[in-house]
Design an enzyme around this catalytic site. Structure first.
Site, PDB file in Angstrom:
ATOM      1  N   ILE A 162     -83.605 -28.296   5.008  1.00 43.22           N
ATOM      2  CA  ILE A 162     -82.353 -27.890   4.375  1.00 43.22           C
ATOM      3  C   ILE A 162     -82.566 -27.650   2.885  1.00 43.22           C
ATOM      4  O   ILE A 162     -82.153 -26.617   2.338  1.00 43.22           O
ATOM      5  CB  ILE A 162     -81.249 -28.944   4.609  1.00 43.22           C
ATOM      6  CG1 ILE A 162     -80.879 -28.989   6.089  1.00 43.22           C
ATOM      7  CG2 ILE A 162     -80.017 -28.646   3.748  1.00 43.22           C
ATOM      8  CD1 ILE A 162     -79.970 -30.140   6.484  1.00 43.22           C
ATOM      9  N   ILE A 242     -74.637 -32.776   0.175  1.00 43.14           N
ATOM     10  CA  ILE A 242     -74.521 -32.244   1.536  1.00 43.14           C
ATOM     11  C   ILE A 242     -75.305 -33.118   2.511  1.00 43.14           C
ATOM     12  O   ILE A 242     -75.625 -32.684   3.619  1.00 43.14           O
ATOM     13  CB  ILE A 242     -75.006 -30.778   1.613  1.00 43.14           C
ATOM     14  CG1 ILE A 242     -76.443 -30.633   1.085  1.00 43.14           C
ATOM     15  CG2 ILE A 242     -74.056 -29.857   0.861  1.00 43.14           C
ATOM     16  CD1 ILE A 242     -77.059 -29.266   1.337  1.00 43.14           C
ATOM     17  N   ARG A 244     -75.384 -37.413   3.102  1.00 42.21           N
ATOM     18  CA  ARG A 244     -74.509 -38.454   3.641  1.00 42.21           C
ATOM     19  C   ARG A 244     -73.785 -39.116   2.480  1.00 42.21           C
ATOM     20  O   ARG A 244     -74.343 -39.265   1.390  1.00 42.21           O
ATOM     21  CB  ARG A 244     -75.299 -39.505   4.432  1.00 42.21           C
ATOM     22  CG  ARG A 244     -75.789 -39.045   5.793  1.00 42.21           C
ATOM     23  CD  ARG A 244     -74.621 -38.948   6.786  1.00 42.21           C
ATOM     24  NE  ARG A 244     -75.062 -38.678   8.142  1.00 42.21           N
ATOM     25  CZ  ARG A 244     -75.172 -37.483   8.678  1.00 42.21           C
ATOM     26  NH1 ARG A 244     -74.928 -36.404   7.939  1.00 42.21           N
ATOM     27  NH2 ARG A 244     -75.536 -37.333   9.935  1.00 42.21           N
ATOM     28  N   ASP A 268     -69.507 -32.526   0.426  1.00 39.41           N
ATOM     29  CA  ASP A 268     -69.163 -32.266   1.825  1.00 39.41           C
ATOM     30  C   ASP A 268     -69.151 -33.559   2.623  1.00 39.41           C
ATOM     31  O   ASP A 268     -68.753 -33.566   3.782  1.00 39.41           O
ATOM     32  CB  ASP A 268     -70.159 -31.272   2.449  1.00 39.41           C
ATOM     33  CG  ASP A 268     -69.724 -30.827   3.840  1.00 39.41           C
ATOM     34  OD1 ASP A 268     -68.522 -30.555   4.027  1.00 39.41           O
ATOM     35  OD2 ASP A 268     -70.580 -30.759   4.748  1.00 39.41           O
ATOM     36  N   GLU A 273     -65.092 -41.261   6.036  1.00 42.31           N
ATOM     37  CA  GLU A 273     -64.607 -39.895   6.236  1.00 42.31           C
ATOM     38  C   GLU A 273     -63.490 -39.922   7.269  1.00 42.31           C
ATOM     39  O   GLU A 273     -63.724 -40.381   8.392  1.00 42.31           O
ATOM     40  CB  GLU A 273     -65.745 -38.983   6.711  1.00 42.31           C
ATOM     41  CG  GLU A 273     -66.790 -38.723   5.668  1.00 42.31           C
ATOM     42  CD  GLU A 273     -67.974 -37.934   6.164  1.00 42.31           C
ATOM     43  OE1 GLU A 273     -68.813 -37.534   5.342  1.00 42.31           O
ATOM     44  OE2 GLU A 273     -68.091 -37.715   7.396  1.00 42.31           O
ATOM     45  N   HIS A 292     -66.925 -32.543   5.758  1.00 39.65           N
ATOM     46  CA  HIS A 292     -68.214 -32.661   6.455  1.00 39.65           C
ATOM     47  C   HIS A 292     -68.397 -31.492   7.443  1.00 39.65           C
ATOM     48  O   HIS A 292     -68.538 -31.695   8.650  1.00 39.65           O
ATOM     49  CB  HIS A 292     -68.317 -34.003   7.182  1.00 39.65           C
ATOM     50  CG  HIS A 292     -69.755 -34.395   7.459  1.00 39.65           C
ATOM     51  ND1 HIS A 292     -70.162 -35.699   7.588  1.00 39.65           N
ATOM     52  CD2 HIS A 292     -70.877 -33.653   7.620  1.00 39.65           C
ATOM     53  CE1 HIS A 292     -71.458 -35.752   7.830  1.00 39.65           C
ATOM     54  NE2 HIS A 292     -71.911 -34.503   7.863  1.00 39.65           N
TER      55      HIS A 292
END
Length: 327
Positions: A162, A242, A244, A268, A273, A292
């Site tokens: 990523i 992006i 955790r 994000d 959450e 997320h």
């Protein structure tokens, strides 16, 4: 094989808020006999010995030792996404259960999301939208400014699949790229995106205009970014997460944003959450929070489902499990 009973696979639920997507059910039911947690709990005696795999969507159903003890023929757990911090790999291994995830399919969309957050934060898109649609707006102020992206320095923490895809995108925006990673990338990989390795994270934090987090959550990365690290960042810098939520000390982040230790944050991921509705992060103008959705595109979620099904079929056939996660 025709005439042979389909293998029983445990899922949390179908549809509903966090269940298996309705449009995925047809594909899955051609391959497996899906059993929901509700069905399992209502008929445990009959079903416990039949279930041979768990299809774990949105981290559900939750797996603990009690569940493992009740499923003596469980062979494989297929988990969606790249993160495996919700699984006790050693515990699963002790029961002879193999685990797979879907790390590669999510990388492109998640990298896109990282760049989207960077651009939205730098150009104050959310605030701008609110201004443009507000019934109280009578004019657009000429001094309402964002910050430039081209020529700015991006520091990527975690240069895996990523992180590297983020670097490829950032290169197209003519950004200078620094990165910190457990291991340095090959010289040709660095050259392809113009990335410079920082062995110490402190060096990256002190130089970057944007710091983007793309690490897995592990004991080593838990609260990797705390008060000390935030104070090393430029007062004009933006933090983008992006990975955790628990990679960042959220209380320290709130304090840093309130006191202008850093300029802004684009997240994000958070913990929990969603955040409680009275959480201070939700009240700050210099914060963008998304729910997320790094890998949340229709195509990616479909391929994730296909890969999970492939892993279950291989595991039950005694074949090597694609994308197996080792303890």
């Amino acid at each position: 094989m025709e005439g042979q009973e389909l293998p029983y696979v445990l899922v949390d639920c179908i549809g509903e808020r966090l269940g298996v997507y309705e449009d995925h059910v047809g594909f899955l039911k051609k391959r497996f006999h899906l059993i929901t947690m509700k069905e399992y709990l209502e008929n445990k005696t009959v079903l416990s010995k039949k279930i041979r795999a768990i299809y774990m969507w949105y981290h559900k159903p939750a797996i603990n030792e009690e569940l493992l003890q009740s499923l003596p023929n469980l062979k494989v757990v297929a988990s969606s996404g790249v993160g495996i911090d919700h699984l006790d790999l050693k515990l699963l291994s002790s029961y002879g259960v193999k685990v797979s995830n879907t790390p590669f399919i999510v990388s492109t969309d998640t990298a896109d999301m990282g760049m989207a957050l960077l651009l939205a934060s730098s150009r104050r898109l959310v605030e701008g939208h609110e201004m443009a649609v507000s019934p109280d707006t009578e004019y657009f102020p000429a001094d309402w400014l964002g910050v430039e992206v081209s020529g700015a320095t991006l520091g990527i923490v975690g240069m895996g699949t990523i992180g590297y895809k983020v670097a490829e995108r950032a290169k197209a925006f003519e950004m200078k790229i620094l990165y910190h990673n457990r291991n340095q990338r090959k010289k040709e990989e660095e050259s392809a995106v113009g990335a410079v390795y920082c062995k110490k994270i402190d060096d990256l934090l002190q130089q970057a205009d944007f710091v983007l987090l793309a690490v897995n959550l592990t004991p080593q990365t838990h609260k990797l970014i705390g008060k000390r690290e935030l104070e090393l960042m430029k007062p004009t810098a933006t933090l983008i997460n992006i990975s955790r939520g628990l990679v960042v000390d959220q209380d320290a982040l709130v304090e840093a944003l309130q006191n202008k230790v850093i300029k802004a944050a684009a997240l994000d991921v958070t913990y929990p959450e969603p955040l409680p509705r009275d959480h201070p992060l939700l009240k700050l103008k210099n914060v963008i929070i998304t729910p997320h959705i790094g890998s949340a595109t229709k195509k990616t979620r479909w391929v994730m489902m296909e890969e999970m099904a492939e892993s279950i079929e291989a595991g039950l056939a005694g074949l090597p499990v694609p994308r197996e996660v080792l303890p």
